[in-house]
Design a protein around this motif. Structure first.
Motif, PDB file in Angstrom:
ATOM      1  N   PRO A 254       0.803  -1.229   0.000  1.00 14.44           N
ATOM      2  CA  PRO A 254       0.000   0.000   0.000  1.00 14.44           C
ATOM      3  C   PRO A 254       0.840   1.286   0.000  1.00 14.44           C
ATOM      4  N   TRP A 255       1.938   1.304   0.765  1.00 12.63           N
ATOM      5  CA  TRP A 255       2.729   2.541   0.823  1.00 12.63           C
ATOM      6  C   TRP A 255       3.431   2.819  -0.503  1.00 12.63           C
ATOM      7  N   VAL A 256       3.788   1.757  -1.228  1.00 11.02           N
ATOM      8  CA  VAL A 256       4.441   1.935  -2.539  1.00 11.02           C
ATOM      9  C   VAL A 256       3.429   2.518  -3.534  1.00 11.02           C
ATOM     10  N   ARG A 257       2.213   1.952  -3.518  1.00 11.53           N
ATOM     11  CA  ARG A 257       1.165   2.484  -4.408  1.00 11.53           C
ATOM     12  C   ARG A 257       0.876   3.947  -4.087  1.00 11.53           C
ATOM     13  N   MET A 258       0.855   4.274  -2.795  1.00 12.53           N
ATOM     14  CA  MET A 258       0.579   5.649  -2.384  1.00 12.53           C
ATOM     15  C   MET A 258       1.696   6.589  -2.835  1.00 12.53           C
ATOM     16  N   LEU A 259       2.936   6.128  -2.723  1.00  9.76           N
ATOM     17  CA  LEU A 259       4.083   6.915  -3.175  1.00  9.76           C
ATOM     18  C   LEU A 259       3.995   7.168  -4.683  1.00  9.76           C
ATOM     19  N   LEU A 260       3.605   6.141  -5.426  1.00  8.91           N
ATOM     20  CA  LEU A 260       3.444   6.301  -6.881  1.00  8.91           C
ATOM     21  C   LEU A 260       2.312   7.275  -7.198  1.00  8.91           C
ATOM     22  N   ARG A 261       1.197   7.135  -6.505  1.00  5.97           N
ATOM     23  CA  ARG A 261       0.057   8.033  -6.748  1.00  5.97           C
ATOM     24  C   ARG A 261       0.451   9.497  -6.541  1.00  5.97           C
ATOM     25  N   MET A 262       1.068   9.778  -5.390  1.00  3.53           N
ATOM     26  CA  MET A 262       1.388  11.174  -5.087  1.00  3.53           C
ATOM     27  C   MET A 262       2.437  11.724  -6.058  1.00  3.53           C
ATOM     28  N   SER A 263       3.326  10.850  -6.548  1.00  4.03           N
ATOM     29  CA  SER A 263       4.340  11.285  -7.517  1.00  4.03           C
ATOM     30  C   SER A 263       3.683  11.595  -8.863  1.00  4.03           C
ATOM     31  N   VAL A 264       2.765  10.725  -9.283  1.00  6.61           N
ATOM     32  CA  VAL A 264       2.060  10.950 -10.549  1.00  6.61           C
ATOM     33  C   VAL A 264       1.200  12.208 -10.456  1.00  6.61           C
ATOM     34  N   TYR A 265       0.558  12.428  -9.295  1.00  7.50           N
ATOM     35  CA  TYR A 265      -0.236  13.649  -9.124  1.00  7.50           C
ATOM     36  C   TYR A 265       0.628  14.883  -9.358  1.00  7.50           C
ATOM     37  N   GLN A 266       1.823  14.899  -8.746  1.00 12.34           N
ATOM     38  CA  GLN A 266       2.712  16.057  -8.909  1.00 12.34           C
ATOM     39  C   GLN A 266       3.155  16.220 -10.365  1.00 12.34           C
ATOM     40  N   MET A 267       3.439  15.093 -11.032  1.00  9.67           N
ATOM     41  CA  MET A 267       3.893  15.152 -12.426  1.00  9.67           C
ATOM     42  C   MET A 267       2.789  15.620 -13.379  1.00  9.67           C
ATOM     43  N   GLN A 268       1.543  15.224 -13.097  1.00 18.75           N
ATOM     44  CA  GLN A 268       0.448  15.512 -14.030  1.00 18.75           C
ATOM     45  C   GLN A 268      -0.317  16.803 -13.715  1.00 18.75           C
ATOM     46  N   PHE A 269      -0.349  17.174 -12.431  1.00 16.94           N
ATOM     47  CA  PHE A 269      -1.218  18.290 -12.046  1.00 16.94           C
ATOM     48  C   PHE A 269      -0.483  19.515 -11.492  1.00 16.94           C
ATOM     49  N   LEU A 270       0.768  19.366 -11.088  1.00 19.36           N
ATOM     50  CA  LEU A 270       1.513  20.493 -10.520  1.00 19.36           C
ATOM     51  C   LEU A 270       2.695  20.866 -11.411  1.00 19.36           C
ATOM     52  N   ASP A 271       3.043  22.146 -11.424  1.00 21.94           N
ATOM     53  CA  ASP A 271       4.134  22.627 -12.275  1.00 21.94           C
ATOM     54  C   ASP A 271       5.392  23.023 -11.504  1.00 21.94           C
ATOM     55  N   ARG A 272       5.248  23.206 -10.203  1.00 21.80           N
ATOM     56  CA  ARG A 272       6.341  23.873  -9.486  1.00 21.80           C
ATOM     57  C   ARG A 272       7.611  23.030  -9.331  1.00 21.80           C
ATOM     58  N   VAL A 273       7.492  21.688  -9.338  1.00 14.42           N
ATOM     59  CA  VAL A 273       8.670  20.828  -9.173  1.00 14.42           C
ATOM     60  C   VAL A 273       8.930  20.065 -10.477  1.00 14.42           C
ATOM     61  N   PRO A 274      10.180  20.092 -11.012  1.00 15.97           N
ATOM     62  CA  PRO A 274      10.484  19.361 -12.253  1.00 15.97           C
ATOM     63  C   PRO A 274      10.270  17.855 -12.063  1.00 15.97           C
ATOM     64  N   ASP A 275       9.853  17.189 -13.140  1.00 15.66           N
ATOM     65  CA  ASP A 275       9.584  15.751 -13.080  1.00 15.66           C
ATOM     66  C   ASP A 275      10.786  14.956 -12.577  1.00 15.66           C
ATOM     67  N   ARG A 276      11.986  15.322 -13.045  1.00 18.77           N
ATOM     68  CA  ARG A 276      13.182  14.551 -12.653  1.00 18.77           C
ATOM     69  C   ARG A 276      13.389  14.600 -11.137  1.00 18.77           C
ATOM     70  N   ALA A 277      13.054  15.756 -10.519  1.00 22.55           N
ATOM     71  CA  ALA A 277      13.199  15.890  -9.063  1.00 22.55           C
ATOM     72  C   ALA A 277      12.159  15.038  -8.336  1.00 22.55           C
ATOM     73  N   ILE A 278      10.940  14.982  -8.892  1.00 20.86           N
ATOM     74  CA  ILE A 278       9.866  14.166  -8.300  1.00 20.86           C
ATOM     75  C   ILE A 278      10.261  12.690  -8.338  1.00 20.86           C
ATOM     76  N   VAL A 279      10.779  12.242  -9.491  1.00 24.32           N
ATOM     77  CA  VAL A 279      11.178  10.835  -9.663  1.00 24.32           C
ATOM     78  C   VAL A 279      12.328  10.492  -8.715  1.00 24.32           C
ATOM     79  N   HIS A 280      13.318  11.370  -8.649  1.00 26.01           N
ATOM     80  CA  HIS A 280      14.484  11.138  -7.783  1.00 26.01           C
ATOM     81  C   HIS A 280      14.057  11.012  -6.316  1.00 26.01           C
ATOM     82  N   GLU A 281      13.188  11.949  -5.882  1.00 17.87           N
ATOM     83  CA  GLU A 281      12.766  11.948  -4.480  1.00 17.87           C
ATOM     84  C   GLU A 281      11.924  10.708  -4.151  1.00 17.87           C
TER      85      GLU A 281
END
Length: 448
Positions: A75-102
């Motif tokens: 469950p925590w892995v799925r949640m981590l993926l969800r929140m990362s995809v949300y940032q990549m698809q809906f937010l602009d402030r953080v670059p995708d590469r930084a989201i993936v790395h974190e």
């Protein structure tokens, strides 16, 4: 607070919201306060949590083509993926590469190198290939459900009841924030004076047309103002204010609020009465009854008497025909407040609607004898479902010849609301998209 720690906290909170059916707004507020998270980090945390919960079904649809593992994902892995995809698809402030790395760093810290590699692979693959296009889904109901992340059964139910256009608008409105609204305590301050003071603080405020005490806040943090801290204003949605306005409480009346937590309507009632008379307020839970009393004290109100009590057993507490006004703001599915509590839409089933309708009918049955002849009984819910609203009222009126729908209710609605699509022969259904309020049902009956 470090970005890494903020995002780890987000994973924990998302898990608690999903696994414990915890209310997101309460958990977020507690986390921010207890850990003294700085405002900038708190704003980002709130945005990511609400967004991830709000778009859960959409995010899962985006992820599905990239999850080729046959093993069950923790469950925590799925949640981590969800929140990362949300940032990549809906937010602009953080670059995708930084989201993936974190995300990979969090996976390594919470799990091991293999999980980090899996998370990194899924997100990088998505980055390269892009997410599936929801617009290409053939079935209208499924497309709208996934586009706005609502359960398909709920979208279908709304379409069957209200039609496509209202349902589509409602689903989209549930994904957008509404402006905050507050209510002035008129025994302490006039509305115009409060708006003036808020303007001086650089906030954008305007009067509400739902209540002569209501103010809509378009910009600024009301929680940090003197007016809020000293009980000159309190937060309340406009739809909720309208309930008390239509209850028509007057000074020196006796009023019953049978299901009064969290206390917005009952304190509004005492204010409309000029703090003269008697208001009995009940909630099933002692803790909530205590919070109602504390809210009344904070606003400087003395006529509210809050106690724990089941609304279906109040005949044991009061004589027949004791009250001039009764408010039943009934327990409901809460499907009208999804935009503020997005987790609600995933935690409800169709059976809940019918079960709650039975409880709502029971409450009306039991409080009805407590109303004086000529008295008014308000019924309201924060949901958008005819089974919990119109049908409950129709059943009650069919079984109680001494009650009738108060026709003057419709004449007394604010002018802008009289023409709204939610006006029916039984009451008023406010949809979240019509006036940027919560979805609310209200009606008024009279004992003849």
């Amino acid at each position: 607070m470090e970005s890494f720690k903020v995002r780890e906290s987000i994973v924990d909170l998302l898990l608690r919201i999903e696994q414990d059916s915890g209310y997101s707004h309460l958990l977020i507020n507690h986390e921010i306060t207890s850990r003294k998270i700085p405002p900038k980090d708190a704003a980002l945390m709130t945005e990511i949590i609400y967004g991830t919960v709000q778009y859960k079904l959409t995010l899962d649809y985006y992820l599905e083509p990239f999850l080729h593992t046959k093993k069950k994902i923790q469950p925590w892995v799925r949640m981590l993926l969800r929140m990362s995809v949300y940032q990549m698809q809906f937010l602009d402030r953080v670059p995708d590469r930084a989201i993936v790395h974190e995300a990979a760093e969090i996976a390594k810290h919470r799990g091991h190198k293999g999980i980090a590699s899996f998370v990194n692979g899924v997100l990088r693959n998505m980055q390269r290939r892009g997410v599936p296009d929801i617009a290409k889904i053939d079935r209208d109901v499924k497309r709208l459900a996934l586009e706005t992340s609502h359960p398909e059964w709920l979208v279908k139910r709304w379409i069957d009841t209200y039609g496509w256009r209202i349902t589509e608008d409602m689903c989209h409105a549930n994904s957008n924030q509404k402006p905050m609204s507050v209510r002035v305590q008129p025994l302490k301050i006039f509305r115009d004076k409060a708006i003036e003071e808020l303007d001086e603080l650089g906030m954008k405020a305007r009067p509400s047309e739902f209540s002569d005490q209501g103010i809509i806040i378009d910009k600024g943090n009301i929680l940090k103002t003197r007016l809020f801290e000293q009980g000159y204003i309190t937060i309340q949605d406009q739809s909720s204010m309208l309930v008390t306005e239509m209850l028509k409480p007057e000074p020196d009346m006796t009023v019953l609020d049978a299901c009064s937590a969290p206390g917005g309507k009952v304190t509004h009632t005492a204010e409309k009465m000029g703090d003269k008379g008697y208001v009995a307020a009940y909630d099933l839970h002692a803790k909530k009854a205590k919070q109602i009393q504390q809210k009344a004290e904070h606003l400087g109100l003395t006529i509210i008497h809050a106690k724990p009590g089941d609304a279906r057993k109040l005949q044991q507490q009061h004589e027949p025909e004791s009250f001039d006004r009764i408010l039943v703001d009934a327990p409901c599915t809460g499907l009208g407040v999804i935009r503020g509590k997005p987790d609600i839409k995933y935690n409800k089933q169709e059976d809940d609607i019918h079960q709650l309708a039975r409880i709502q009918t029971d409450i009306l049955e039991h409080v009805a004898p407590l109303l004086k002849k000529g008295g008014l009984l308000m019924y309201s819910t924060c949901t958008v479902d005819k089974t919990e609203n119109e049908q409950v009222i129709e059943t009650f009126l069919a079984n109680h010849s001494v009650f009738e729908l108060d026709k003057t209710f419709f004449d007394e609605l604010p002018p802008m609301i009289k023409q709204s699509p939610g006006v029916s022969s039984v009451g008023l259904q406010l949809f979240p998209q019509t006036f940027s309020t919560d979805g609310f049902f209200l009606t008024r009956m009279k004992r003849v």
